[in-house]
Each structure stands twice: as C-alpha cells, then as structure tokens.
Design a protein around this motif. Sequence first.
Motif, PDB file in Angstrom:
ATOM      1  N   VAL A 411      52.131  81.933 -65.308  1.00 33.24           N
ATOM      2  CA  VAL A 411      52.664  80.603 -65.001  1.00 33.24           C
ATOM      3  C   VAL A 411      53.806  80.238 -65.942  1.00 33.24           C
ATOM      4  CG1 VAL A 411      50.413  79.842 -64.149  1.00 33.24           C
ATOM      5  CG2 VAL A 411      51.017  79.419 -66.526  1.00 33.24           C
ATOM      6  N   SER A 412      54.725  79.428 -65.428  1.00 37.43           N
ATOM      7  CA  SER A 412      55.832  78.929 -66.246  1.00 37.43           C
ATOM      8  C   SER A 412      56.609  77.886 -65.460  1.00 37.43           C
ATOM      9  CB  SER A 412      56.783  80.070 -66.619  1.00 37.43           C
ATOM     10  OG  SER A 412      57.959  79.583 -67.273  1.00 37.43           O
ATOM     11  N   PRO A 413      57.212  76.913 -66.141  1.00 35.56           N
ATOM     12  CA  PRO A 413      58.243  76.115 -65.470  1.00 35.56           C
ATOM     13  C   PRO A 413      59.356  77.041 -64.995  1.00 35.56           C
ATOM     14  CG  PRO A 413      57.613  75.112 -67.561  1.00 35.56           C
ATOM     15  CD  PRO A 413      56.979  76.468 -67.533  1.00 35.56           C
ATOM     16  N   SER A 414      60.044  76.669 -63.939  1.00 36.66           N
ATOM     17  CA  SER A 414      61.076  77.555 -63.378  1.00 36.66           C
ATOM     18  C   SER A 414      62.341  77.600 -64.220  1.00 36.66           C
ATOM     19  CB  SER A 414      61.423  77.122 -61.951  1.00 36.66           C
ATOM     20  OG  SER A 414      61.950  75.796 -61.947  1.00 36.66           O
ATOM     21  N   THR A 415      62.518  76.630 -65.101  1.00 36.86           N
ATOM     22  CA  THR A 415      63.686  76.633 -65.991  1.00 36.86           C
ATOM     23  C   THR A 415      63.269  76.251 -67.403  1.00 36.86           C
ATOM     24  OG1 THR A 415      64.235  74.301 -65.557  1.00 36.86           O
ATOM     25  CG2 THR A 415      65.274  75.967 -64.137  1.00 36.86           C
ATOM     26  N   THR A 443      55.383  78.833 -60.518  1.00 36.53           N
ATOM     27  CA  THR A 443      56.170  77.805 -61.202  1.00 36.53           C
ATOM     28  C   THR A 443      55.914  76.481 -60.473  1.00 36.53           C
ATOM     29  OG1 THR A 443      58.171  77.937 -59.833  1.00 36.53           O
ATOM     30  CG2 THR A 443      57.951  79.548 -61.625  1.00 36.53           C
ATOM     31  N   GLU A 444      56.553  75.432 -60.947  1.00 37.76           N
ATOM     32  CA  GLU A 444      56.386  74.157 -60.242  1.00 37.76           C
ATOM     33  C   GLU A 444      56.980  74.212 -58.837  1.00 37.76           C
ATOM     34  OE1 GLU A 444      60.531  73.704 -61.857  1.00 37.76           O
ATOM     35  OE2 GLU A 444      58.676  74.757 -62.369  1.00 37.76           O
ATOM     36  N   GLN A 445      57.857  75.198 -58.580  1.00 34.24           N
ATOM     37  CA  GLN A 445      58.472  75.330 -57.260  1.00 34.24           C
ATOM     38  C   GLN A 445      57.500  75.893 -56.226  1.00 34.24           C
ATOM     39  OE1 GLN A 445      61.530  74.122 -56.810  1.00 34.24           O
ATOM     40  NE2 GLN A 445      61.659  73.656 -59.010  1.00 34.24           N
ATOM     41  N   GLY A 446      56.549  76.735 -56.682  1.00 35.72           N
ATOM     42  CA  GLY A 446      55.616  77.322 -55.737  1.00 35.72           C
ATOM     43  C   GLY A 446      54.904  78.521 -56.320  1.00 35.72           C
ATOM     44  N   LEU A 447      54.163  79.207 -55.456  1.00 39.23           N
ATOM     45  CA  LEU A 447      53.329  80.345 -55.870  1.00 39.23           C
ATOM     46  C   LEU A 447      53.706  81.569 -55.058  1.00 39.23           C
ATOM     47  CD1 LEU A 447      49.526  80.354 -56.543  1.00 39.23           C
ATOM     48  CD2 LEU A 447      50.453  81.956 -54.856  1.00 39.23           C
ATOM     49  N   ALA A 448      53.890  82.702 -55.735  1.00 38.36           N
ATOM     50  CA  ALA A 448      54.178  83.974 -55.071  1.00 38.36           C
ATOM     51  C   ALA A 448      52.975  84.892 -55.246  1.00 38.36           C
ATOM     52  CB  ALA A 448      55.428  84.615 -55.662  1.00 38.36           C
TER      53      ALA A 448
END
Length: 511
Positions: A411-415, A443-448
Amino acid sequence: MKSEEKIMSSPSRILCERLRQRIVSADEAAAMIPRGANVGMSGFTGAGYPKAVPGALANRIRTLNTEGGQPFRINIWTGASTAPELDGVLAEVDGIEMRLPFQSDPICRDRINSGKMEYVDYHLSEVSQYAWSGFLGKMDIALIEVAGIREDGSLIPSSSIGNNKTWIEQADKIILEVNSRQNAKLEGMHDIYYGTALPPNRKPIMLTDPADRIGEHYLSCPIDKVIAVVETDAPDRNSPFKSPDDVSKRIAGHILDFFQREIEIGRLPKELLPIQSGVGNIPNAVLEGLDAGPFKNLTAFTEVIQDGMLKMLKSGTLKVASATAFSLSPDGIKEFDTNIDLYRDKIILRQQDISNHPELARRLGIIAMNGLIEADIYGNVNSTHIMGTRMMNGIGGSGDFARNGYLSIFVSPSTAKNGAISSIVPMVSHVDHTEHDVKIIVTEQGLADLRGLSPRQRAHAIISNCAHPDFKPALMDYYERALHSGRGQHTPHLLEEALSWHCRYEQTGRM
C-alpha cells in the motif's frame, strides 16, 4: 506466590540474590563494553530497548574520541528499530561502526547515506539464523532490557522480544537493564520457543493457530554470563498515533471492499485469515476499518501490536494477536496498562524468528499488508531506498510475509512530496520484492489484483487502477512506446528511459 506478585510487592524487580550483587550504575556498565565489540541489544519498534546504558556509553565515547587516538566505535545488532536513546545518541557521537538489521533513526539514516556507518539490511526472520551460523562473527556482549528477574535467574521479558533469546545464547557476556516502568503483569504474556535448530537438524514448528503456545514464559539466562545489572525506570519511546487522513481511509476502503469480494467468491473465510500489518497510518486505518466492519473473531500473526489492534481486541473483532513487540502511542500504552488483565489473555509475544518465520507464514496463510516507497508498472516493489541509493529504514519483515503469505498486499499514496513524485514508476530504482511476490497493490486511486496476470496485463491493471491522474497518461505512453519498440513484448521497457523519471526528479524536483 507468583513472581509477578513478588515483584509487585518488592522494592526491587531483581529477585535473584546472585544477580542483585551485580547491580551497578549505567556508567559502570558502559565501561564494560570495549572498543570494537559486537553488541546485541534488545529493542523492536521503539519497545523494550535498553534505556540507560546506551546513553552512558555515548557519553564515554564522546569523551574518549575528544581525547584523540583510535576512534571508539562498536557494532550494534538489534531486533529492529529502537529509539533516540539508543540509536540516536550512539550515532550522534559517531559510535556505531556497523548497524543491523533495521533502523528508523534520522541520525543513523544520515550517517548510513553519507557513508559514515555501515549498514546491513536483513529479512528479520533470518537474523537469528545468521548469528547462529556464524555469518556475523562472534557476539561479545548482549545488552537486554527485561521487566524483572526471577529467583532462579530466569528473565521476565519486556515489551518486545525480538532477537533477545539468540543474543543471550550467543553472547560471551550479558548486561541486563531491569526496567520497573514496564508493567509487571507482562509476565506470562510471552512464549519463548527453544526448539529451533540449524540445518540439517530442524524439526517442524508445531504451531497451527496464532493462539497456540509452544514455548516458555521466560528467557533462560546463564547467571555466570551476567556481568552487570542496571536498574531503570523509563518509558518506551513511541510517537502519538495520528488519526487516518482521507488518503489512508480511501486505501483502507479499497482493501476492505476487496476482502468482502474474496469472501463472497469463497477465497477467504468470513473470519479472513491471520493478519500481518506493517506499522503506520495506513495500516492503522485498515485496522480501524476492519473494526468498524462486519468482521468478527479475526486473528493476527504479525510483528507488532499497534493501537488499532488493541481496539480490535477490546471490541472482540480480533480474538487473539501474536507478535514480537508492541508499537503503541502514549495513549495506547496508557490503554494497555489500564486494561492489561483483558489484553494479557489475548496477546502472545514471541521471538522474531518465530513471529516472522516463513514456515509459519505459509502454513497459517497470512494476509500481509505492508508499505512501499514505489512500485513499477510490472509489480516490482521498492520498500527501502529513496531514488535507488539512499536508505530509508530497511526491509524489516515485509519480505518474510510477502513471499510466504497467502496474500501479499502493498500500500502507498499514489504520490509523494506534494505531487512531485509518483509512487508508480516505469521501473523501480531498487527492488526489494519482485513481481513474483507481489499480489496486490493499493493506492487511494484503487486496487490492482495482480494474481494470474502476465506482465503486460499487470501493467494495464497497475496504471489504470493505482496511478495518480497526473501521471497516468505518461505511464501509459511509456508502456505503449516500449511495447512497440521492437525490443521484446513480454516485459516491455525502454532502457534509455526506464529510470528517467528519477533522474528528472533529481534534476528538477519533479518527476
């Protein structure tokens, strides 16, 4: 009368008469540590580290180095990170030649990255084996904090165990710090396993549930090895817990939705599988989300007990937590001490070569959740180095669980740096966890979800779901041009551009 009751009614935590005769000051104990010594110290994530002798040793080193002559430096082996009273004070006086296996101190970090301190970054599960195998050299002295000493000389462990068992067994000499600030009711919470062995003499570790106890409550300690005992009364040093921010909550939400889908599909039971969680804001947000959700009777088999796990144990969401140390905020420590009778039946503290053991991670089917610095479009993860060369903290136990667990979630913030850095890059500048070990990136944008995907399919999943909108077009452009470059289409790369994002950041301050 139990030793806990004896200790609570006694003016001293040292019930062994022979060891009471070896009580000295911190300065006297520090004088027993020679130049160049390999010193094994207790401590894991700011818990259970020696509080007095390292500071006294730092004062001694400062004086000796001021006088000139050969610099006074020692090699320090611990369980994991410690605190400013250990790493910080000794690094500040340039008293550390070699440090292993994990650190988080800013002064240590600066000296490591400036080449003034050697640093070896190991998987935490392997450190004990390395020491037993002789790979690290001979251990001269062990400096161990304990909560008390029983009449027979056995030791009541403190708020972390880490590598203490191995250090006590390996060291020629032992210095004990007996910390009366540690809650006497810690006694009985520990599970020290004495059944490990080196190849070819290993036997299966008979642990099939996080609640299993397979060892002893106390650390065995040869009395004749103990050269000094120092009495202390000082708290563990931990940072206040920060309430999860919006980014952390969004990441946690993606993970919780993923768990629900896996349960519906039938790939996870409704009680999930044992949880392993790294330390920090995002993991605590996930724990808070689990506690607020429909989950009950969960278990944890992890390295550290955080504030979020205390809340889960108290609410009943979590029925048992197995770890090697605490990592609590001041409020968390207060909560633990106030309600220790509730927690002591639900928490088991083990040495780190058991808490992080690959055999157990694979058998139990761990759900591992750890942080990353950057991931590339094919799923390789860098969790230790800034821009490929500068050490942050270390790999810790993340690799123990990522390769061997049932699910490895990073996990991580995207930036980072206010949007100047993308956490998703064409190629990571350093690899700690290869694409073969990384199953989920969030990330906060989504999950892969990368399970069952080829490299090109992973690239689409990571860019589409995890990259920040500011960087997504550039990542897709890189991938498409690499795909059509004629160099090969299995894992497409433009070698002349693969690390250009990092170069651009170092030149301009933005990727």
